[in-house]
Structures are given as C-alpha cells and as structure tokens.
Design a protein around this motif. Structure first.
Motif, mmCIF file in Angstrom:
data_model
loop_
_atom_site.group_PDB
_atom_site.id
_atom_site.type_symbol
_atom_site.label_atom_id
_atom_site.label_comp_id
_atom_site.label_asym_id
_atom_site.label_seq_id
_atom_site.Cartn_x
_atom_site.Cartn_y
_atom_site.Cartn_z
ATOM 1 N N SER A 101 -1.007 -3.507 -10.770
ATOM 2 C CA SER A 101 0.281 -3.051 -10.891
ATOM 3 C C SER A 101 1.279 -3.715 -9.767
ATOM 4 N N SER A 102 0.782 -3.086 -8.656
ATOM 5 C CA SER A 102 1.617 -3.095 -7.587
ATOM 6 C C SER A 102 2.221 -4.618 -7.266
ATOM 7 N N GLY A 103 1.320 -5.420 -7.618
ATOM 8 C CA GLY A 103 1.794 -6.901 -7.286
ATOM 9 C C GLY A 103 3.000 -7.259 -8.100
ATOM 10 N N TRP A 104 3.298 -6.550 -8.900
ATOM 11 C CA TRP A 104 4.635 -6.854 -9.723
ATOM 12 C C TRP A 104 5.868 -6.652 -9.042
ATOM 13 N N MET A 105 5.736 -5.616 -7.683
ATOM 14 C CA MET A 105 7.008 -5.639 -7.160
ATOM 15 C C MET A 105 7.149 -7.018 -6.214
ATOM 16 N N VAL A 159 12.714 1.191 -11.823
ATOM 17 C CA VAL A 159 13.649 0.868 -11.143
ATOM 18 C C VAL A 159 13.644 0.063 -10.251
ATOM 19 N N MET A 160 12.516 0.223 -9.322
ATOM 20 C CA MET A 160 12.710 -0.602 -8.348
ATOM 21 C C MET A 160 12.193 -2.135 -8.890
ATOM 22 N N LEU A 161 11.473 -2.363 -9.653
ATOM 23 C CA LEU A 161 11.113 -3.877 -10.232
ATOM 24 C C LEU A 161 12.579 -4.222 -10.509
ATOM 25 N N LEU A 162 13.614 -3.633 -11.420
ATOM 26 C CA LEU A 162 14.751 -4.046 -11.890
ATOM 27 C C LEU A 162 15.371 -4.558 -10.734
ATOM 28 N N PHE A 163 15.549 -3.866 -9.551
ATOM 29 C CA PHE A 163 16.328 -4.128 -8.281
ATOM 30 C C PHE A 163 15.717 -5.329 -7.688
ATOM 31 N N ARG A 164 14.341 -5.410 -7.629
ATOM 32 C CA ARG A 164 13.923 -6.349 -6.941
ATOM 33 C C ARG A 164 13.904 -7.780 -7.756
ATOM 34 N N ALA A 206 10.129 -12.560 -7.670
ATOM 35 C CA ALA A 206 9.720 -14.072 -7.797
ATOM 36 C C ALA A 206 10.119 -14.540 -9.316
ATOM 37 N N LEU A 207 9.654 -13.530 -10.257
ATOM 38 C CA LEU A 207 9.929 -14.102 -11.615
ATOM 39 C C LEU A 207 11.481 -14.358 -11.791
ATOM 40 N N GLY A 208 12.399 -13.181 -11.366
ATOM 41 C CA GLY A 208 13.883 -13.210 -11.475
ATOM 42 C C GLY A 208 14.450 -14.321 -11.001
ATOM 43 N N TYR A 209 13.903 -14.787 -9.700
ATOM 44 C CA TYR A 209 14.362 -15.918 -8.974
ATOM 45 C C TYR A 209 13.938 -17.160 -9.858
ATOM 46 N N ALA A 210 12.704 -17.288 -10.016
ATOM 47 C CA ALA A 210 12.360 -18.682 -10.829
ATOM 48 C C ALA A 210 13.110 -18.885 -12.165
ATOM 49 N N LEU A 211 13.084 -17.694 -12.875
ATOM 50 C CA LEU A 211 13.749 -17.954 -14.346
ATOM 51 C C LEU A 211 15.302 -18.388 -13.990
ATOM 52 N N PHE A 212 15.905 -17.617 -13.220
ATOM 53 C CA PHE A 212 17.400 -17.770 -12.971
ATOM 54 C C PHE A 212 17.789 -19.046 -12.318
ATOM 55 N N ALA A 213 16.774 -19.584 -11.266
ATOM 56 C CA ALA A 213 17.090 -20.838 -10.725
ATOM 57 C C ALA A 213 17.103 -21.959 -11.568
ATOM 58 N N LEU A 214 16.333 -21.978 -12.754
ATOM 59 C CA LEU A 214 16.209 -23.024 -13.706
ATOM 60 C C LEU A 214 17.584 -23.377 -14.342
ATOM 61 N N PRO A 231 0.877 -1.026 0.094
ATOM 62 C CA PRO A 231 -0.004 -0.211 0.056
ATOM 63 C C PRO A 231 0.791 1.190 0.130
ATOM 64 N N VAL A 232 1.978 1.266 0.756
ATOM 65 C CA VAL A 232 2.822 2.505 0.624
ATOM 66 C C VAL A 232 3.471 2.630 -0.501
ATOM 67 N N LEU A 233 4.032 1.498 -1.080
ATOM 68 C CA LEU A 233 4.836 1.595 -2.379
ATOM 69 C C LEU A 233 4.068 1.919 -3.254
ATOM 70 N N ARG A 234 2.832 1.497 -3.421
ATOM 71 C CA ARG A 234 1.909 1.848 -4.673
ATOM 72 C C ARG A 234 1.578 3.507 -4.689
ATOM 73 N N GLU A 235 1.228 3.745 -3.360
ATOM 74 C CA GLU A 235 1.268 5.254 -3.360
ATOM 75 C C GLU A 235 2.608 6.209 -3.524
#
Length: 397
Positions: A39-43, A93-98, A48-56, A27-31
């Motif tokens: 869209s906030s769910g993508w944070m 940029v937050m999505l990139l670092f996450r 999770a997506l970075g983890y899942a793809l690279f872990a493979l 809630p704080v980050l979406r504001e």
C-alpha cells in the motif's frame, strides 16, 4: 549560459526532489500511517497517476496557449500542494495532496521540454536537454539526501521547504521567461485541438513505437527505483539518513551522465549508446541485488544512474523531433508515459518485493523491460534508415 536554461535547471531540480524524495521516505511514512509495504507504494503512485492523467489533457491544450503563463500558474499550484503534504493527517489525505502535486507538475514540466527547442539553436538542443535533465540528477545528488537528512528529524520539513522554494521560483518565471505564444495559429475547440494534436504525434513516423519503447524503459527504471529505499532498509538496516547517503551516489552518477550524454552520443552514435547503456544497467541491477556489500551497491547505483543520465536526454530529444507543431503534446505524452510507468512500476515492484522480500525479483523485471525497450528503439532506428533510403532513391529517380 542562457539564464532561462539555468531557471529550467532549478525547476527540474525542485520537481525532481519532490518526485524522488518519497522513495527513501516510504519506510518512515508507512510506519507513520500504519500501512502495508504494498500500500505504501501508492504514495509514489498517487503523484504519478495524477501527473499522467492530467498531462494527457493539459499537454495538447498548452500547444494553443502561452507557455509562460501555464508554467507560472502550475508552479504556484505545485508549491501550495507540496507544502500541504507536510501537514497531511492521514494516509488518504497524503494521497490526495500527492496527487495534486503530480497534477501541478504535469502543468509545469511539459512547458519546459516543449519550449527548449524554441529558445536555443538546433545544434544546442541536446546539450540544453542534458543541462535541464541535470536538474533532476542534482535533485538526487543533493536534494534527496538533504531532504532525507531533514526528514530524519521530522518527515514534514522537506515538504514545507520544497513548497516555499516552489513559490519563490514562480517569481523568475514571471520576469525572466519571455512570452511563449502558441505556434498553432488556427483557433479550434479544445476537444478538437486535443484530438488533432494526438493524431499528428501518433501518425508521425515511429510515433507509436517510440512512445512504447520509452514507456518500457521507464517501467523498468521506476520499478527498481521505487523500492530501493525499502530494500536498503531491509537488507542493510539503513535508516533514512543512511539511505540518503546511498542516494548521493545514485544522483552523482545521473548528474555526470546528463552533462556528458550529448558528447557521448556525438562520438559513438545513438544506437551504440542505447545498446551499451540499457544492457549494462540491467545487468548491474541484477548484480547489486545479489551482493552483501554496501560499497558494491553504491558503486553499482552510481554506474546505473550515470547510464540513465546519458539515456534520458537522448530519448526526450528523439520524442520531441516527432512533430514540431505539437511539442507540448509530445512533452505531456512523454511525461505521462513516465509517470504512468512509475505508477505501474511501483505497483508491480510492490507485489514482487512484498511477496518475495527479494530485490532480485524486481531487478529481473527491470532487466526484461530494458531489453524490450532496446529492441523497440532499434526497430524505430531501422525504420528511419529505411524511410530515408527510399526517399533518397525516389529523389534520384
């Protein structure tokens, strides 16, 4: 207690805090970034997506490398990328670092799960898995609430502290963890190594069905978890600090379940634990979504995550037993399945909650996923019994 298992506990505490912290901060980050609920769910999803793809990729490759070195480099990368989340100037940029944080976590955690069977006696594996899983539980009990309390002052502070803590934990990895050379002696090209390791896992008895069951479980689990913070804020007008207090009940239940899980399974058996835990957790989610009592929500979350804490070590131990020579691959696949489910769960929950503004819709989806997972785990168990029965008949004849 084995000091390496204690270190692994701390590593999972740190990674778990970073993973789970983002939910009550949504809630704080979406504001802050001016984005929609969906869209906030993508944070959550970017990590999770970075983890899942690279872990493979990294999981199978790590079966041919020294796990200690892989873990060390991954923790350094995790510390740097998590620290950078605190200075992200924009949503992109937050999505990139996450995503980078997720990739770094994908390097570390498979080495933890894969090395436990090599460091403890066989009859202690489930207990050690439970202790290390307890690090995730404590991250929810203490790490996430502390992070949310700090974020109530400034949301950047938790990311700064987690980044520094991660870099400090790289020191005992260097000096406490022994060298963990690969069990695979033949040298193969990276591409061939990856393919052969995946083949050994998926051709193992119950390999495919077990991973689908685990994915279904985590899909429902993280669909509900991802939007708990948003639901609590909308339904009960809780701020970040108030949400952190509720998360303490969630984490406390998970912690108790993690430590008592091995005893529970030894007493009642794996199948009974799966039936009761998955069925009860699904019903409790439906129950808390239909109450107006914050006290009932706290009690319900405590019970749900006590059950989750019991289930997780059981499922991970079952997956790790599929192919001993490819434990890194299994650990990576299980984590990729979890974070892939987190990505899909956060997206689906975002759609359901964004359109209905009712947590009941998310809870119903979670219940359906738990039922599917239970059916698949029980099917895998029946196949095990069938194979053992035929093997015994063949031996007798």
């Amino acid at each position: 207690m084995n000091p390496i298992i204690v270190l692994y506990f701390l590593l999972m505490f740190l990674i778990g805090t970073d993973t789970f912290l983002i939910s009550p901060l949504l809630p704080v980050l979406r504001e802050t970034y001016g984005v929609s609920v969906a869209s906030s769910g993508w944070m959550v999803g970017a990590y999770a997506l970075g983890y899942a793809l690279f872990a493979l990729v990294i999981g199978p490759l790590s079966d041919g490398w020294n796990r200690k070195k892989v873990m060390l480099y991954g923790m350094i990368g995790f510390g740097i990328s998590t620290f950078l989340c605190g200075i992200a100037p924009s949503f992109a940029v937050m999505l990139l670092f996450r995503a980078l944080s997720g990739i770094s976590a994908a390097i570390v955690t498979p080495q933890i799960w894969a090395s436990i069977p090599s460091l403890v006696r066989p009859n202690q594996i489930l207990r050690a898995m439970g202790i290390v899983t307890g690090g995730l539980a404590v991250s929810q009990t203490l790490g996430v609430p502390l992070g949310t309390f700090m974020a109530d002052r400034t949301w950047s502070l938790p990311f700064f502290l987690l980044g520094v803590f991660a870099l400090l934990l790289a020191i005992p990895i260097r000096f406490v963890v022994p060298d963990l050379p690969p069990e695979q002696t033949p040298r193969r090209s990276p591409g061939l190594s990856i393919l052969q390791n995946y083949r050994s896992v998926f051709t193992a008895r119950n390999g495919k069905i077990s991973f689908i069951a685990y994915f279904a479980f985590q899909l429902g689990n993280f669909a509900a978890f991802s939007f708990l913070g948003s639901w609590l804020a909308d339904a009960y007008s809780l701020g970040v600090a108030g949400t952190g207090q509720v998360m303490m009940f969630l984490g406390l239940g998970n912690l108790i379940g993690s430590f008592l899980g091995s005893r529970t399974v030894n007493r009642f058996g794996k199948n009974k634990v799966l039936v009761v835990a998955l069925g009860a957790a699904g019903l409790l989610y439906l129950g808390i979504s239909n109450t107006s009592s914050p006290s009932f929500v706290k009690a319900g979350l405590f019970a749900i995550f006590l059950l989750m804490g019991t289930l997780f070590p059981v499922m991970i131990t079952e997956l790790q037993s599929l192919a001993h020579q490819a434990r890194g691959t299994i650990a990576a696949l299980s984590n990729a399945a979890m974070y892939g489910a987190t990505t899909a769960g956060a997206y689906i929950a975002g759609l359901l909650y964004g359109r209905t503004r009712q947590f009941m819709a998310v809870a119903a989806f979670t219940m359906a996923c738990f039922i599917l997972s239970l059916g698949l785990w029980l099917k895998a168990g029946k196949r095990d019994v069938s194979v053992q029965h035929h093997a015994t008949q063949g031996h007798s004849s």
